[in-house]
Design a protein around this motif. Structure first.
Motif, PDB file in Angstrom:
ATOM      1  N   LEU A 413       9.381   9.910   8.044  1.00  0.00           N
ATOM      2  CA  LEU A 413       9.212  10.469   9.387  1.00  0.00           C
ATOM      3  C   LEU A 413       7.883  11.195   9.569  1.00  0.00           C
ATOM      4  O   LEU A 413       7.617  11.720  10.659  1.00  0.00           O
ATOM      5  CB  LEU A 413      10.364  11.434   9.706  1.00  0.00           C
ATOM      6  N   SER A 414       7.049  11.231   8.534  1.00  0.00           N
ATOM      7  CA  SER A 414       5.821  12.028   8.606  1.00  0.00           C
ATOM      8  C   SER A 414       4.917  11.592   9.754  1.00  0.00           C
ATOM      9  O   SER A 414       4.353  12.432  10.473  1.00  0.00           O
ATOM     10  CB  SER A 414       5.075  11.963   7.276  1.00  0.00           C
ATOM     11  N   LEU A 415       4.759  10.289   9.953  1.00  0.00           N
ATOM     12  CA  LEU A 415       3.933   9.789  11.055  1.00  0.00           C
ATOM     13  C   LEU A 415       4.507  10.226  12.398  1.00  0.00           C
ATOM     14  O   LEU A 415       3.764  10.680  13.288  1.00  0.00           O
ATOM     15  CB  LEU A 415       3.841   8.262  10.990  1.00  0.00           C
ATOM     16  N   PHE A 416       5.813  10.123  12.551  1.00  0.00           N
ATOM     17  CA  PHE A 416       6.443  10.456  13.829  1.00  0.00           C
ATOM     18  C   PHE A 416       6.410  11.959  14.091  1.00  0.00           C
ATOM     19  O   PHE A 416       6.323  12.394  15.243  1.00  0.00           O
ATOM     20  CB  PHE A 416       7.878   9.920  13.854  1.00  0.00           C
ATOM     21  N   TYR A 417       6.460  12.771  13.039  1.00  0.00           N
ATOM     22  CA  TYR A 417       6.302  14.219  13.200  1.00  0.00           C
ATOM     23  C   TYR A 417       4.907  14.546  13.728  1.00  0.00           C
ATOM     24  O   TYR A 417       4.743  15.429  14.573  1.00  0.00           O
ATOM     25  CB  TYR A 417       6.516  14.926  11.862  1.00  0.00           C
ATOM     26  N   MET A 418       3.894  13.838  13.194  1.00  0.00           N
ATOM     27  CA  MET A 418       2.531  14.076  13.661  1.00  0.00           C
ATOM     28  C   MET A 418       2.377  13.676  15.125  1.00  0.00           C
ATOM     29  O   MET A 418       1.791  14.407  15.932  1.00  0.00           O
ATOM     30  CB  MET A 418       1.548  13.277  12.803  1.00  0.00           C
ATOM     31  N   LEU A 419       2.927  12.519  15.492  1.00  0.00           N
ATOM     32  CA  LEU A 419       2.805  12.024  16.866  1.00  0.00           C
ATOM     33  C   LEU A 419       3.569  12.892  17.855  1.00  0.00           C
ATOM     34  O   LEU A 419       3.203  12.977  19.034  1.00  0.00           O
ATOM     35  CB  LEU A 419       3.307  10.576  16.941  1.00  0.00           C
ATOM     36  N   ASP A 420       4.623  13.547  17.376  1.00  0.00           N
ATOM     37  CA  ASP A 420       5.466  14.355  18.245  1.00  0.00           C
ATOM     38  C   ASP A 420       4.710  15.540  18.850  1.00  0.00           C
ATOM     39  O   ASP A 420       5.141  16.109  19.847  1.00  0.00           O
ATOM     40  CB  ASP A 420       6.682  14.859  17.464  1.00  0.00           C
ATOM     41  N   ALA A 421       3.581  15.911  18.253  1.00  0.00           N
ATOM     42  CA  ALA A 421       2.817  17.064  18.729  1.00  0.00           C
ATOM     43  C   ALA A 421       2.044  16.760  20.010  1.00  0.00           C
ATOM     44  O   ALA A 421       1.492  17.671  20.630  1.00  0.00           O
ATOM     45  CB  ALA A 421       1.861  17.536  17.635  1.00  0.00           C
ATOM     46  N   TYR A 422       2.007  15.480  20.427  1.00  0.00           N
ATOM     47  CA  TYR A 422       1.247  15.084  21.610  1.00  0.00           C
ATOM     48  C   TYR A 422       2.157  14.882  22.815  1.00  0.00           C
ATOM     49  O   TYR A 422       3.328  14.493  22.662  1.00  0.00           O
ATOM     50  CB  TYR A 422       0.471  13.788  21.343  1.00  0.00           C
ATOM     51  N   PRO A 423       1.619  15.132  24.024  1.00  0.00           N
ATOM     52  CA  PRO A 423       2.419  14.901  25.244  1.00  0.00           C
ATOM     53  C   PRO A 423       2.911  13.456  25.355  1.00  0.00           C
ATOM     54  O   PRO A 423       3.976  13.198  25.901  1.00  0.00           O
ATOM     55  CB  PRO A 423       1.438  15.242  26.376  1.00  0.00           C
ATOM     56  N   LEU A 424       2.116  12.516  24.831  1.00  0.00           N
ATOM     57  CA  LEU A 424       2.490  11.099  24.853  1.00  0.00           C
ATOM     58  C   LEU A 424       3.118  10.680  23.530  1.00  0.00           C
ATOM     59  O   LEU A 424       3.072   9.512  23.161  1.00  0.00           O
ATOM     60  CB  LEU A 424       1.251  10.238  25.136  1.00  0.00           C
ATOM     61  N   GLY A 425       3.727  11.644  22.842  1.00  0.00           N
ATOM     62  CA  GLY A 425       4.260  11.387  21.512  1.00  0.00           C
ATOM     63  C   GLY A 425       5.267  10.263  21.459  1.00  0.00           C
ATOM     64  O   GLY A 425       5.241   9.426  20.547  1.00  0.00           O
ATOM     65  N   ASN A 426       6.175  10.186  22.445  1.00  0.00           N
ATOM     66  CA  ASN A 426       7.196   9.138  22.441  1.00  0.00           C
ATOM     67  C   ASN A 426       6.577   7.753  22.599  1.00  0.00           C
ATOM     68  O   ASN A 426       6.998   6.791  21.947  1.00  0.00           O
ATOM     69  CB  ASN A 426       8.217   9.378  23.559  1.00  0.00           C
ATOM     70  N   ILE A 427       5.574   7.649  23.471  1.00  0.00           N
ATOM     71  CA  ILE A 427       4.906   6.353  23.676  1.00  0.00           C
ATOM     72  C   ILE A 427       4.167   5.940  22.404  1.00  0.00           C
ATOM     73  O   ILE A 427       4.239   4.780  21.976  1.00  0.00           O
ATOM     74  CB  ILE A 427       3.925   6.436  24.866  1.00  0.00           C
ATOM     75  N   LEU A 428       3.466   6.886  21.788  1.00  0.00           N
ATOM     76  CA  LEU A 428       2.759   6.590  20.545  1.00  0.00           C
ATOM     77  C   LEU A 428       3.738   6.194  19.441  1.00  0.00           C
ATOM     78  O   LEU A 428       3.452   5.303  18.642  1.00  0.00           O
ATOM     79  CB  LEU A 428       1.945   7.809  20.109  1.00  0.00           C
ATOM     80  N   SER A 429       4.900   6.838  19.404  1.00  0.00           N
ATOM     81  CA  SER A 429       5.912   6.520  18.387  1.00  0.00           C
ATOM     82  C   SER A 429       6.467   5.116  18.593  1.00  0.00           C
ATOM     83  O   SER A 429       6.733   4.389  17.628  1.00  0.00           O
ATOM     84  CB  SER A 429       7.045   7.548  18.424  1.00  0.00           C
ATOM     85  N   ILE A 430       6.650   4.722  19.855  1.00  0.00           N
ATOM     86  CA  ILE A 430       7.131   3.370  20.147  1.00  0.00           C
ATOM     87  C   ILE A 430       6.106   2.337  19.680  1.00  0.00           C
ATOM     88  O   ILE A 430       6.454   1.301  19.086  1.00  0.00           O
ATOM     89  CB  ILE A 430       7.427   3.209  21.652  1.00  0.00           C
ATOM     90  N   ILE A 431       4.816   2.612  19.939  1.00  0.00           N
ATOM     91  CA  ILE A 431       3.758   1.716  19.462  1.00  0.00           C
ATOM     92  C   ILE A 431       3.807   1.608  17.941  1.00  0.00           C
ATOM     93  O   ILE A 431       3.661   0.516  17.372  1.00  0.00           O
ATOM     94  CB  ILE A 431       2.372   2.218  19.913  1.00  0.00           C
ATOM     95  N   ALA A 432       4.036   2.742  17.273  1.00  0.00           N
ATOM     96  CA  ALA A 432       4.102   2.753  15.814  1.00  0.00           C
ATOM     97  C   ALA A 432       5.261   1.895  15.316  1.00  0.00           C
ATOM     98  O   ALA A 432       5.112   1.134  14.350  1.00  0.00           O
ATOM     99  CB  ALA A 432       4.244   4.184  15.298  1.00  0.00           C
ATOM    100  N   VAL A 433       6.432   1.994  15.955  1.00  0.00           N
ATOM    101  CA  VAL A 433       7.598   1.205  15.546  1.00  0.00           C
ATOM    102  C   VAL A 433       7.315  -0.293  15.731  1.00  0.00           C
ATOM    103  O   VAL A 433       7.634  -1.113  14.854  1.00  0.00           O
ATOM    104  CB  VAL A 433       8.843   1.620  16.348  1.00  0.00           C
ATOM    105  N   VAL A 434       6.716  -0.648  16.870  1.00  0.00           N
ATOM    106  CA  VAL A 434       6.371  -2.053  17.115  1.00  0.00           C
ATOM    107  C   VAL A 434       5.402  -2.550  16.057  1.00  0.00           C
ATOM    108  O   VAL A 434       5.546  -3.661  15.523  1.00  0.00           O
ATOM    109  CB  VAL A 434       5.764  -2.222  18.533  1.00  0.00           C
ATOM    110  N   LEU A 435       4.421  -1.722  15.727  1.00  0.00           N
ATOM    111  CA  LEU A 435       3.424  -2.100  14.722  1.00  0.00           C
ATOM    112  C   LEU A 435       4.079  -2.311  13.362  1.00  0.00           C
ATOM    113  O   LEU A 435       3.753  -3.265  12.638  1.00  0.00           O
ATOM    114  CB  LEU A 435       2.357  -1.004  14.638  1.00  0.00           C
ATOM    115  N   ILE A 436       5.005  -1.430  12.995  1.00  0.00           N
ATOM    116  CA  ILE A 436       5.715  -1.564  11.722  1.00  0.00           C
ATOM    117  C   ILE A 436       6.465  -2.886  11.655  1.00  0.00           C
ATOM    118  O   ILE A 436       6.381  -3.630  10.675  1.00  0.00           O
ATOM    119  CB  ILE A 436       6.698  -0.387  11.527  1.00  0.00           C
TER     120      ILE A 436
END
Length: 528
Positions: A413-436
Motif C-alpha cells: 500500500l506504500s504507493l497508494f499512501y503516497m498518492l492519498d496525500a494529493y487532492p486527486l489521490g483517488n484518480i492517481l490511485s486508479i491509474i496506478a491500479v490500471v498500470l499494475i
C-alpha cells in the motif's frame, strides 16, 4: 570458421529444430523438457498441498538465507563481471556484429522495442517498489545501506542512490547478456532459441543430450516459478490498491479474481499475436506510465529536480562500496536487499533474455548493449528518484499517511499512501491500479511465449494452444499458492526461485565465455 554439429546445420537458418519433439493433440513439444518440467511443477504443487504452508516457508527460507549468506560473493562478483563484460563488448570489435547477419534489419521500431523491454523486464517492479524501497532505506525499515544513519540528509542520498544501484546498470547487464547470448546463437549460428544452444562452443553436440535437457528444464522451472511469484505478489498489490481506493474487502477471493482477470486478458493478448498483443499493450503501458510519472513530477517539480540530482550523486559516490561483498558491516541489509536483488535478476534473466532475444534481430551488438544498459537505467533512475523522493519528502514534512507513520507499514500500500496525500489521490490511485494490471498482462503474455518456446525445443513458431496452456498454468500456480497458504506460499515460491539462481549464476558466467568463443568465429570469417 563456424561450428559443426551432427544435429543442426550451424551458420544456417535451415536447421531442423525439434528432432526430439512429439506432436499430439495439436501440440508440438520437446518430449523430455516438457514432460519433466510439467511433472516437477505438478509435484511441487502437490507437495505444498500436503505440507503446512508456514512450516514449508520456514524450511525453504532457511535454505534461501544460507544461500544468500554463504554465496554472497558469487552473486555480487557475478553481477560485477556481467556489467564489465557488457561494457567491454561495446568498445570491442565485436560491437559491429549484427544479430542475424550483415543484411538483417530490425523487426520493430526502437520505441516499440524499448517499450517491450520494460513490459517484460521491470515495469511492474517500478510500481511495487518505486515508493517502498527508497522509503525503507531512509527509515531503516530493514537496515540501511552502508549503515548510514536513518532520517538524515546522508541517509536520503544513500536511499535514493542505492535504489538506483539496484535497478540500474548491474540489473540490466544481467538481463542484457542473457538476451544477447540467446539472440546471437539463434540468429547468427542457426541454433534453436534455448539456453542449451548457448553452450555449444563449450559442450559441442552434448548440448543436444541429457546435459542440455537439464539446462532447459532448470530454465523452464526458474522462469515458471518466477512468473507465478510475480503474478501472485502483483495480484495482492492490485487487490490492496482496489480495496484501498474503492473500499472493497481485501479478501482472498478478490486476489484470486484479479489473477484470473490478468490470466484471461493475457490469453486474449496471446491470441492476438506479438504485434496485436504484447507490442500494443507495451506501447500503451509506456504512455500510461509516462503520463503517471509526468503528473507526479508536475505536482512536485522542485522536489523532483532535487531528488533526481541526489539519486545520481548518491549512485556515483557509492557504486563501488555498494558493489563489494567483503568487509561490509551492513550484512543484514546487504543480504536482504542487494544480494537478494542480484539473485532475483539472475532468476528472471532466462525469461527476459528469451523474450528480448525474440524481438532483437537486426540490432548490432553495440546498439543492443547500449540501449539495454543505458535507456532502462535512465528511466528506472528517473522513476525511482521521483516517486522515492516525493515519498521521503512526505515523511520529512509529516504529510499524509507516510508522514504520520514515519515510513511504510504495508509494502503493498506504500504507493497508494503516497498518492492519498494529493487532492486527486483517488484518480492517481486508479491509474496506478490500471498500470499494475496492464503490466502484469504483458508480463504473463510474454512469459507464456517464452516458456512455450523453451518446452518446444527452441522453436520460434509453435501452436497457439501451447501458449494459452502455459498462460493458464502460470496463473493457476499463483492462484493455488494463494489458496493453500496466502502470501506465505507465494513467498516460499519466491525463495525457491532465489535458491535456483545460485547454479544459474554460474551458468550465465559460462554463457559469456561461450559467447566470446562464438563471436571470435565472426572475426575469423572476416579475415578468411
Amino acid at each position: 570458421m563456424g561450428f559443426k554439429s551432427k544435429k543442426y546445420s550451424i551458420d544456417s537458418t535451415d536447421y531442423q529444430v525439434g528432432q526430439d519433439n512429439i506432436t499430439k493433440w495439436g501440440m508440438d513439444v520437446h518430449n523430455i523438457v516438457f514432460t519433466v518440467s510439467a511433472g516437477l511443477s505438478i509435484l511441487f504443487i502437490v507437495t505444498l498441498l500436503l505440507l503446512d504452508p508456514g512450516v514449508a516457508k520456514g524450511a525453504i527460507d532457511s535454505i534461501k538465507g544460507a544461500v544468500l549468506s554463504n554465496f554472497d560473493f558469487l552473486f555480487m562478483w557475478g553481477a560485477n563481471a556481467l556489467l564489465l563484460f557488457a561494457v567491454a563488448l561495446v568498445f570491442s570489435p565485436f560491437g559491429k556484429i549484427r544479430l542475424g547477419g550483415d543484411k538483417a534489419t530490425p523487426e520493430y521500431s526502437t520505441s516499440s522495442w524499448i517499450a517491450m523491454l520494460f513490459a517484460a523486464g521491470m515495469g511492474i517492479g517500478l510500481i511495487f517498489w518505486g515508493v517502498a524501497e527508497p522509503t525503507a532505506f531512509y527509515t531503516d525499515w530493514y537496515g540501511t545501506p552502508l549503515n548510514v544513519e536513518a532520517f538524515t540528509p546522508e541517509g536520503r542520498e544513500l536511499a535514493l542512490g542505492a535504489t538506483a544501484f539496484h535497478w540500474g546498470l548491474h540489473a540490466w547487464a544481467t538481463y542484457g547478456m542473457t538476451a544477447l547470448c540467446l539472440a546471437y546463437f539463434a540468429y547468427n549460428k542457426g541454433l534453436p532459441l534455448s539456453m542449451r544452444s548457448v553452450f555449444y562452443p563449450l559442450l559441442g553436440d552434448r548440448v543436444w543430450g541429457r546435459v542440455g535437457d537439464v539446462i532447459d528444464v532448470l530454465t523452464v522451472l526458474v522462469t515458471l516459478f518466477g512468473l507465478a511469484t510475480s503474478l501472485g505478489l502483483g495480484g495482492t498489490q492490485a487487490a490492496s490498491g482496489i480495496s484501498y481506493v474503492f473500499g472493497f474487502e481485501n479478501s482472498l477471493y478478490l486476489q484470486l479474481f484479479i489473477i484470473a482477470l490478468i490470466m484471461g486478458l493475457a490469453i486474449l493478448s496471446v491470441t492476438r499475436g506479438m504485434d496485436g498483443g504484447v507490442k500494443l499493450l507495451s506501447n500503451l503501458n509506456m504512455v500510461i506510465a509516462f503520463v503517471f510519472l509526468g503528473l507526479i513530477a508536475v505536482l512536485n517539480f522542485t522536489t523532483v529536480l532535487d531528488s533526481l540530482a541526489t539519486a545520481v550523486i548518491g549512485y556515483v559516490k557509492n557504486v563501488i562500496p555498494l558493489s563489494q561483498a567483503s568487509g561490509r558491516e551492513d550484512t543484514t541489509w546487504l543480504h536482504g536487499w542487494t544480494v537478494f536483488y542480484w539473485a532475483w535478476w539472475v532468476a528472471y534473466a532466462p525469461f527476459f533474455g528469451m523474450f528480448v532475444a525474440r524481438i532483437s534481430k537486426g540490432r548490432t551488438v553495440r546498439e543492443f548493449v547500449l540501449y539495454v544498459l543505458l535507456v532502462p537505467t535512465v528511466v528506472t533512475t528517473l522513476w525511482m528518484s521521483i516517486f522515492g523522493g516525493v515519498a521521503i519528502e512526505q515523511i520529512i514534512d509529516k504529510v499524509g499517511l507516510l508522514g504520520a507513520d514515519q515510513g511504510i507499514t504495508d509494502v503493498s500500500l506504500s504507493l497508494f499512501y503516497m498518492l492519498d496525500a494529493y487532492p486527486l489521490g483517488n484518480i492517481l490511485s486508479i491509474i496506478a491500479v490500471v498500470l499494475i494490471i496492464v503490466f502484469f498482462v504483458t508480463t504473463l503474455d510474454s512469459g507464456s511465449i517464452v516458456i512455450d518456446s523453451m518446452t518446444a525445443g527452441g522453436k520460434l513458431e509453435v501452436p497457439m494452444k501451447q501458449k494459452i496452456i502455459w498462460a493458464i498454468i502460470s496463473g493457476l500456480i499463483a492462484m493455488v499458492m494463494l489458496w493453500i497458504g496466502g502470501t506465505q506460499s507465494i513467498q516460499a515460491l519466491q525463495s525457491i526461485t532465489i535458491i535456483a539462481a545460485l547454479p544459474f549464476t554460474i551458468i550465465l558466467l559460462l554463457a559469456c565465455i561461450s559467447l566470446v568463443k562464438g563471436l571470435f568465429t565472426e572475426i575469423d570469417k572476416t579475415k578468411a
